[in-house]
Design a protein around this motif. Structure first.
Motif: not given
Length: 308
Positions: A165-171, A183-188, A215-218, A263-272
């Protein structure tokens, strides 16, 4: 007495003719006659008597016929049951999950499995990821669905790809960035976030935070909650922002802005997850069904067709 004797008897009784019965059975008439003599010898009574050019059942044969039919049918059912068990369509499976049921593919897979394979008893256990690992290793669980890094798996467990699943921002919709976020995560980086409390370095939150760091968000100000279901309400209340799998947005409510993250990295994978040395036919069959279900769901989503 064998099933072949009973089958031959039933065909001969129905046709009342040994030659036609032998032809239907695909054997020679002497062979059929020998089968009937063997059966009558074992029973100690005559089942047929000759009449004109054919045969008719004796009183003993009439009484024996319905039971012979029932035995043949029981034999078929027994064979079918054994084959279903060999294919893994009979048995019991204990499956662990934790927030995984929010992934649309999993409830649909379970619904399909319950209705298609009713002879498999499936029990669902809600447990945290660390607890799922322990229960898998102790054979209290057979399978588990979780978002986890492969490197964090115990040695005796393995993963199977299932769903992404793609990750999304809830605001909050009254947040100053609700209409201007680019979509610049560093601004958050100075924002407060609400995340699911999970085992450090293992689950959904750890995966999400790693993607954020890429993506430079800590995030430094984080509120952890025990239930994924509570996050949309907390965001709507203005407690903070959150980054969640897109499937969670089905639980959203007024007061929330949903922002896709490309962003390509903003994906959540559900594994079995299963044991490496798993031998249960029912468990292996479920894994195969899960693979097929995920592939079918992906093709439906992308509009692609299966390879010939």
């Amino acid at each position: 007495m064998e099933l072949r004797h009973l089958k031959a008897f039933v065909v001969a009784a129905d046709l009342q003719h040994f030659s036609r019965a032998a032809e239907q059975l695909g054997i020679a008439q002497p062979a059929l006659s020998q089968l009937m003599r063997t059966l009558e010898s074992e029973l100690g009574l005559a089942l047929f008597r000759r009449e004109n050019r054919g045969v008719v059942l004796t009183a003993a044969g009439e009484a024996f016929l319905p039971h012979a039919r029932q035995s043949i049918e029981s034999g078929k059912l027994a064979i079918a049951a054994a084959r279903r068990a060999r294919r893994g369509e009979v048995g019991e499976i204990n499956i662990g999950y934790h927030s995984a049921l929010f992934e649309a593919n999993l409830p649909q897979l379970l619904r399909h499995y319950f209705s298609t394979f009713p002879d498999v008893k499936v029990s669902l256990v809600d447990a945290g990821i660390s607890a799922q690992f322990e229960m898998l290793l102790d054979h209290k669980l057979d399978l588990a669905f979780a978002r986890v890094f492969k490197d964090h798996l115990p040695d005796r467990l393995r993963i199977h790809q299932f769903s992404k699943s793609r990750l999304v921002l809830l605001i909050p919709d009254n947040h100053e960035l609700a209409d201007s976020f680019t979509s610049d995560l560093s601004t958050l980086r100075h924002e407060k976030f609400v995340f699911l409390q999970d085992a450090a370095g293992i689950g959904l939150t750890s995966h999400t935070l790693q993607a954020c760091r890429q993506n430079h968000l800590h995030p430094e100000n984080i509120m952890y909650v025990p239930s994924l279901m509570s996050i949309p309400g907390l965001v709507a209340a203005g407690i903070g922002l959150s980054i969640v799998p897109e499937t969670i947005t089905h639980l959203t409510m007024p007061g929330i802005r949903i922002v896709p993250l490309d962003q390509p990295e903003m994906v959540s994978e559900l594994l079995l997850i299963s044991r490496i040395d798993e031998r249960s036919s029912a468990v292996l069959h479920f894994i195969n069904e899960a693979h097929g279900w995920d592939e079918a769901a992906e093709m439906k989503k992308t509009g692609t067709k299966p390879q010939p």
